[in-house]
Design an enzyme around this catalytic site. Sequence first.
Site, PDB file in Angstrom:
ATOM      1  N   SER A  48      44.904  39.600  46.274  1.00 54.64           N
ATOM      2  CA  SER A  48      44.710  38.799  45.064  1.00 54.64           C
ATOM      3  C   SER A  48      45.939  39.019  44.195  1.00 54.64           C
ATOM      4  O   SER A  48      46.224  40.158  43.801  1.00 54.64           O
ATOM      5  CB  SER A  48      43.438  39.263  44.352  1.00 54.64           C
ATOM      6  N   GLU A  49      46.693  37.957  43.904  1.00 55.37           N
ATOM      7  CA  GLU A  49      48.014  38.179  43.317  1.00 55.37           C
ATOM      8  C   GLU A  49      47.977  38.749  41.908  1.00 55.37           C
ATOM      9  O   GLU A  49      48.987  39.225  41.405  1.00 55.37           O
ATOM     10  CB  GLU A  49      48.872  36.912  43.370  1.00 55.37           C
ATOM     11  N   ASN A  50      46.805  38.719  41.260  1.00 56.18           N
ATOM     12  CA  ASN A  50      46.723  39.377  39.957  1.00 56.18           C
ATOM     13  C   ASN A  50      46.670  40.896  40.055  1.00 56.18           C
ATOM     14  O   ASN A  50      46.706  41.560  39.022  1.00 56.18           O
ATOM     15  CB  ASN A  50      45.523  38.841  39.152  1.00 56.18           C
ATOM     16  N   SER A  90      52.489  43.475  43.421  1.00 52.84           N
ATOM     17  CA  SER A  90      51.739  42.368  44.017  1.00 52.84           C
ATOM     18  C   SER A  90      52.693  41.337  44.613  1.00 52.84           C
ATOM     19  O   SER A  90      52.506  40.868  45.737  1.00 52.84           O
ATOM     20  CB  SER A  90      50.855  41.713  42.949  1.00 52.84           C
TER      21      SER A  90
END
Lengths: 221, 221, 225, 225
Positions: A48-50, A90
């Site tokens: 999840s890129e967050n 990330s």
Amino acid sequence: MEYVANKENIAKRIARFFKNGDVVNLGIGLPTLVGNYVPEGVELILQSENGFMGLGPAPEPGKEDPMLVNAGGMPVSILPGGCYFDSAMSFAIIRGGHIAATVLGVLEVDQEGNLANYKIPGKMVPGMGGAMDLTVGAKTVFAATQHFDAKGSSKLLRRCKLPLTAAAQVDYVVTDVGLFQVKDGAFVLKEYFKPYTVDYILEKTDADIVVDKDCKEVDLA
Amino acid sequence: MEYVANKENIAKRIARFFKNGDVVNLGIGLPTLVGNYVPEGVELILQSENGFMGLGPAPEPGKEDPMLVNAGGMPVSILPGGCYFDSAMSFAIIRGGHIAATVLGVLEVDQEGNLANYKIPGKMVPGMGGAMDLTVGAKTVFAATQHFDAKGSSKLLRRCKLPLTAAAQVDYVVTDVGLFQVKDGAFVLKEYFKPYTVDYILEKTDADIVVDKDCKEVDLA
Amino acid sequence: MVQKPIVTADEAVKLIKEGDAVMVGGFLGCGSPTGLIAALEKRGTGKMTLICNDCAMYNPKTGEMNGVAPLVAKKRFSTAVISHIGTNPEIQRQMNEGETDVQLVPQGTLAERIRAAGAGLGGVLTPTGLGTEVQDGKKVVEVDGAKFLLEKALSGDVALIRAKKADKSGNCVYDKSGRNFNPLMAMACGTVIVEADEIVEIGELDPEVVVTPSVFVTHLVQGRK
Amino acid sequence: MVQKPIVTADEAVKLIKEGDAVMVGGFLGCGSPTGLIAALEKRGTGKMTLICNDCAMYNPKTGEMNGVAPLVAKKRFSTAVISHIGTNPEIQRQMNEGETDVQLVPQGTLAERIRAAGAGLGGVLTPTGLGTEVQDGKKVVEVDGAKFLLEKALSGDVALIRAKKADKSGNCVYDKSGRNFNPLMAMACGTVIVEADEIVEIGELDPEVVVTPSVFVTHLVQGRK
């Protein structure tokens, strides 16, 4: 033959690409559906890129944690073996090619592998968020899209007209009518999905399509 | 007047520069002595470029931890409030200007603020380690050196002859005869240390020295 | 979470081929994967490139050495990309006599070059080395009036990493100042072998404290007790 | 270890001057320093530059908003450097009507630009944005045959950070996906104000798990319970 949009079939077909342990980033919206169709025995590890790995399902109502959300801001969970990191890490994971694949939504995609999915000038300018990095960084880029837009126009084009998310990065386009590999400036049709036919696809798609010698019909029902 | 090398005086004078809470990186060797002379009421926070803040004294014999060493590989301790990080973060702290000061040893230093302290071609090539980043990154760079080498030659020069560690980065040169600020292409003499005199320093130093209008004698004994 | 293969040190170093660029964690021996180093010393593959902070400690009088020093002594590497060699007279001898190609890199630049490779960046702009020999042959780029050296990303084929704990999926935490270059090198190589003092079950590491996410790690080795 | 001043949110935001570039942590409101944001909204300083991942959530029908959205609604910022504004129709309106200068930056590039500033780098070379509008006006640098965009370091005057715990010296740990840009922004500004859910004594945080070292932090604020 009548076209009936079918997001599930797109998700089903993409899901079959993955092998056990693949680390994948699924875009918000249609791409998220891919997670529902992963074959038995294949475990995808979702990034999840967050800022975490091991993205798990939404918690039961009432058990949401506001500090644990996905890149769309919706409550999710983290699986055992997951971990948190900052946005630089990330995107190091994303840009550095450590993600086996990303699945991204489409406004337009063209036969050169160009993708436009973040901006309609003067109309919709949400910002690219992580989409540009994902498209450039993931080892395999899947463009997941209905074959036609609401007006019936082909979303597969000779040349994108909208501002690009990334140039020449798309590897596969999966629509609800077929599976295309982007190769040497054309869409190579690898599979057509029942009930559609090769002729239907060639006629209705506004781009250069090469029918692969091993092209076959696939029933996703 | 006879020159007597005095490392302690160099360390003593540099130590007086610091204010409470300053984050400082002390090079191996002479610079490490600075920690011994920090004035009452001033706490220095020492950064160790191999990856932590809060560098504390060597443990008692027998209590050394091989996993906790300083940048010279010697056993040390970590103080409460310290923390560990990787080498990228360590040098982000150093290069990013988050260190108030560094104190570095000297082979040669010149009136342009150039420092040479890592290499004598054909003779001693240990590698620069972290010295180049420290010299470029620390807000204030102290060059700590005996005024003369073993042969009696001035280590303060018009122009360094050895390969540079960094160009025009030295702010202060502190020797056992005086304190010099590097400014506008000259060594500005701010203090001369008892028993040396301004005339002695001017005569024996192979560089352009400007005597500051507020230049004064300081007794470091 | 999918598990990574747990192999012996001897099996692990078979993944290294002659001519490979091998990154080895550690700082003067602190945080070096000693079991993997011993296996690589024994194996005998040569002509590799060593990417490491330093060549560790070697005392020619007593023969005492630590970290990567045994690999230097056995000349397993014909090239070293490194920030410091002052504590190993043998590598200095090899350099002076032209036996080993030693490329000296400022420590912070080495860290950023490795991180850049892991992060998919082509390089970084650093002020470190401007006006020194480090600048030779490099592009100087001006940004808003300030000058920087363009330092290229530095990747490797295999990383040999020492962790305190790894879970079976490959998530790692480190031990005190033994962290140093380990987490950076784990990002920058296709094959990443972690020698962990302790291998624990998936779910045993707090997801908030993991330093190296499992995605980077390809193989695990149980460290020597 | 020396303590950092613990101030109120109202006192803290007085450190921000008109025209300052202010970095605010958080991702769609998750991990945003809500107490500092409320104080800044109240204070009324305008013409600042907002550097943030996104403009958070704003629902014009219900008036519900989170994260930095109240600052957008009150037009505290005349410029926004940001990766995503799709969840806040008000910033889109301001952009379309020329009221606010919105500079869109790919999320990974934004992260690296901020980190670069904190790390003393002039910039990084990234493949992201090549062949897109993001490339406009930027230098393309070739490294070993591959092309990259030169993206410059991005620093700010003040960072508003949300931590889970901070010790009194300023060491911070974060809370799950609330970490996001917070540790990066804490590196890249002269004044770094941490709003911590909990402020603990020096020595209470395990030195192995600290994410933001105290050296970056200048002020602490007790978060709202």
